[in-house]
Design a protein around this motif. Structure first.
Motif, PDB file in Angstrom:
ATOM      1  N   ARG A   1       0.807  -1.221   0.000  1.00 30.28           N
ATOM      2  CA  ARG A   1       0.000   0.000   0.000  1.00 30.28           C
ATOM      3  C   ARG A   1       0.840   1.271   0.000  1.00 30.28           C
ATOM      4  N   THR A   2       2.055   1.209   0.580  1.00 32.66           N
ATOM      5  CA  THR A   2       2.912   2.401   0.541  1.00 32.66           C
ATOM      6  C   THR A   2       3.583   2.549  -0.815  1.00 32.66           C
ATOM      7  N   GLY A   3       3.770   1.425  -1.500  1.00 34.64           N
ATOM      8  CA  GLY A   3       4.309   1.483  -2.852  1.00 34.64           C
ATOM      9  C   GLY A   3       5.810   1.690  -2.947  1.00 34.64           C
ATOM     10  N   HIS A   4       6.506   1.567  -1.842  1.00 31.39           N
ATOM     11  CA  HIS A   4       7.964   1.734  -1.901  1.00 31.39           C
ATOM     12  C   HIS A   4       8.637   0.896  -0.827  1.00 31.39           C
ATOM     13  N   GLU A   5       9.951   0.850  -0.890  1.00 32.14           N
ATOM     14  CA  GLU A   5      10.715   0.117   0.114  1.00 32.14           C
ATOM     15  C   GLU A   5      10.543   0.764   1.483  1.00 32.14           C
ATOM     16  N   LEU A   6      10.613  -0.073   2.512  1.00 34.99           N
ATOM     17  CA  LEU A   6      10.556   0.413   3.885  1.00 34.99           C
ATOM     18  C   LEU A   6      11.670  -0.251   4.679  1.00 34.99           C
ATOM     19  N   THR A   7      12.137   0.420   5.691  1.00 33.39           N
ATOM     20  CA  THR A   7      13.114  -0.190   6.591  1.00 33.39           C
ATOM     21  C   THR A   7      12.340  -1.051   7.600  1.00 33.39           C
ATOM     22  N   PRO A   8      13.013  -1.980   8.260  1.00 28.58           N
ATOM     23  CA  PRO A   8      12.317  -2.748   9.304  1.00 28.58           C
ATOM     24  C   PRO A   8      11.698  -1.861  10.385  1.00 28.58           C
ATOM     25  N   GLY A   9      12.358  -0.774  10.735  1.00 24.94           N
ATOM     26  CA  GLY A   9      11.807   0.154  11.727  1.00 24.94           C
ATOM     27  C   GLY A   9      10.523   0.805  11.227  1.00 24.94           C
ATOM     28  N   GLU A  10      10.506   1.191   9.966  1.00 22.00           N
ATOM     29  CA  GLU A  10       9.288   1.773   9.389  1.00 22.00           C
ATOM     30  C   GLU A  10       8.171   0.735   9.342  1.00 22.00           C
ATOM     31  N   LEU A  11       8.519  -0.507   9.023  1.00 22.38           N
ATOM     32  CA  LEU A  11       7.518  -1.575   9.016  1.00 22.38           C
ATOM     33  C   LEU A  11       6.962  -1.814  10.421  1.00 22.38           C
ATOM     34  N   ALA A  12       7.810  -1.728  11.420  1.00 22.82           N
ATOM     35  CA  ALA A  12       7.346  -1.893  12.802  1.00 22.82           C
ATOM     36  C   ALA A  12       6.323  -0.814  13.140  1.00 22.82           C
ATOM     37  N   ARG A  13       6.609   0.433  12.751  1.00 21.97           N
ATOM     38  CA  ARG A  13       5.669   1.523  13.021  1.00 21.97           C
ATOM     39  C   ARG A  13       4.377   1.351  12.215  1.00 21.97           C
TER      40      ARG A  13
ATOM     41  N   GLY B   1      20.872  -3.804   1.476  1.00 22.71           N
ATOM     42  CA  GLY B   1      21.545  -2.882   2.377  1.00 22.71           C
ATOM     43  C   GLY B   1      21.546  -1.471   1.838  1.00 22.71           C
ATOM     44  N   ASP B   2      21.634  -0.529   2.744  1.00 15.50           N
ATOM     45  CA  ASP B   2      21.715   0.881   2.370  1.00 15.50           C
ATOM     46  C   ASP B   2      23.135   1.176   1.899  1.00 15.50           C
ATOM     47  N   THR B   3      23.265   1.916   0.831  1.00 14.32           N
ATOM     48  CA  THR B   3      24.594   2.215   0.291  1.00 14.32           C
ATOM     49  C   THR B   3      25.387   3.151   1.197  1.00 14.32           C
ATOM     50  N   ARG B   4      24.685   3.961   2.012  1.00 18.76           N
ATOM     51  CA  ARG B   4      25.382   4.912   2.877  1.00 18.76           C
ATOM     52  C   ARG B   4      25.574   4.404   4.292  1.00 18.76           C
ATOM     53  N   ASP B   5      24.690   3.525   4.745  1.00 21.77           N
ATOM     54  CA  ASP B   5      24.746   3.058   6.130  1.00 21.77           C
ATOM     55  C   ASP B   5      24.458   1.562   6.151  1.00 21.77           C
ATOM     56  N   ARG B   6      25.500   0.777   6.384  1.00 20.56           N
ATOM     57  CA  ARG B   6      25.350  -0.682   6.309  1.00 20.56           C
ATOM     58  C   ARG B   6      24.472  -1.254   7.419  1.00 20.56           C
ATOM     59  N   ARG B   7      24.178  -0.445   8.438  1.00 19.53           N
ATOM     60  CA  ARG B   7      23.299  -0.926   9.508  1.00 19.53           C
ATOM     61  C   ARG B   7      21.833  -0.905   9.082  1.00 19.53           C
ATOM     62  N   VAL B   8      21.523  -0.188   8.013  1.00 17.65           N
ATOM     63  CA  VAL B   8      20.133  -0.018   7.573  1.00 17.65           C
ATOM     64  C   VAL B   8      19.837  -0.980   6.428  1.00 17.65           C
ATOM     65  N   ALA B   9      18.702  -1.617   6.509  1.00 20.77           N
ATOM     66  CA  ALA B   9      18.234  -2.484   5.427  1.00 20.77           C
ATOM     67  C   ALA B   9      16.958  -1.886   4.854  1.00 20.77           C
ATOM     68  N   HIS B  10      16.736  -2.129   3.579  1.00 25.22           N
ATOM     69  CA  HIS B  10      15.508  -1.709   2.907  1.00 25.22           C
ATOM     70  C   HIS B  10      14.804  -2.974   2.427  1.00 25.22           C
ATOM     71  N   VAL B  11      13.509  -3.017   2.630  1.00 22.92           N
ATOM     72  CA  VAL B  11      12.723  -4.199   2.305  1.00 22.92           C
ATOM     73  C   VAL B  11      11.731  -3.833   1.210  1.00 22.92           C
ATOM     74  N   ARG B  12      11.602  -4.722   0.230  1.00 27.57           N
ATOM     75  CA  ARG B  12      10.614  -4.514  -0.823  1.00 27.57           C
ATOM     76  C   ARG B  12       9.933  -5.829  -1.135  1.00 27.57           C
ATOM     77  N   LEU B  13       8.745  -5.719  -1.711  1.00 22.62           N
ATOM     78  CA  LEU B  13       8.026  -6.903  -2.160  1.00 22.62           C
ATOM     79  C   LEU B  13       8.686  -7.461  -3.415  1.00 22.62           C
ATOM     80  N   THR B  14       8.718  -8.754  -3.528  1.00 16.52           N
ATOM     81  CA  THR B  14       9.090  -9.379  -4.797  1.00 16.52           C
ATOM     82  C   THR B  14       7.830  -9.430  -5.659  1.00 16.52           C
ATOM     83  N   ASP B  15       7.982  -9.816  -6.917  1.00 16.73           N
ATOM     84  CA  ASP B  15       6.807  -9.983  -7.768  1.00 16.73           C
ATOM     85  C   ASP B  15       5.864 -11.019  -7.163  1.00 16.73           C
ATOM     86  N   ALA B  16       6.439 -12.093  -6.604  1.00 23.62           N
ATOM     87  CA  ALA B  16       5.618 -13.131  -5.970  1.00 23.62           C
ATOM     88  C   ALA B  16       4.877 -12.563  -4.765  1.00 23.62           C
TER      89      ALA B  16
END
Length: 186
Positions: free
Chosen positions: A81-93, A119-134
């Motif tokens: 529904r958001t239509g973009h990648e989210l971090t795990p922290g954003e998903l928690a919220r 992984g985030d290109t600027r901060d390796r501690r941050v991950a970005h999550v996205r849906l696959t086609d499946a």
């Protein structure tokens, strides 16, 4: 019968909510023990809690058939529904979940090929999550069936009553969210 605040009390004959549900029985028991007690709040909060418990026990049949739990579907739905990648922290919220719960669910959904992490290109501690086609196909396939299931659960109420209930619950939720988010007064 009315309480000191002018609201109807209990599940007795004078109550607006005189029903045969389990909360009405509890209210009658409390009124037998404390006849002057205003049980109006219990009639609302008790019913909201009981409805939530029963809905959780039903376990959402369409989700169960797809092998998903409600919390897993909520994560997938947030990404869709958001239509973009989210971090795990954003998903928690977005899903009102703990970070640990999101991490566990993301691991399972990644193993099933429904989400990808990068992984985030600027901060390796941050991950970005996205849906696959499946993952997108799963959400888009389940959502209409899930909404039909939820509509069936509510089918005992007419559309005007559903609208009124949604508005009242929305108002209560907004007040609770505002109160719980505000710093304590003191």
């Amino acid at each position: 019968m009315t309480g000191t605040n002018g609201r109807p009390t209990g599940g007795g004959a004078g109550s607006r909510t005189a029903t045969g549900d389990t909360v009405a029985a509890v209210v009658r028991q409390w009124q037998a023990v404390h006849p002057g007690l205003d049980t109006g709040p219990m009639e609302i909060i008790g019913r909201v809690n009981r409805c939530a418990a029963l809905l959780q026990q039903a376990e959402d049949a369409p989700l169960r058939r797809a092998g998903l739990s409600r919390p897993e579907f909520d994560l997938l739905g947030a990404l869709r529904r958001t239509g973009h990648e989210l971090t795990p922290g954003e998903l928690a919220r977005e899903t009102y979940s703990s970070g640990a719960a999101v991490t566990k669910r993301l691991k399972q959904l990644t193993e099933r090929g429904l989400v990808e992490r990068r992984g985030d290109t600027r901060d390796r501690r941050v991950a970005h999550v996205r849906l696959t086609d499946a993952g997108r196909d799963v959400v888009d396939g389940i959502l209409p069936e899930q909404l039909a299931y939820e509509a069936a659960v509510l089918s005992g109420l007419g559309l005007p009553e559903q609208g009124e209930l949604a508005a009242l619950l929305g108002e209560l939720l907004a007040r609770l969210e505002g109160r719980l988010a505000a710093p304590p007064r003191g």
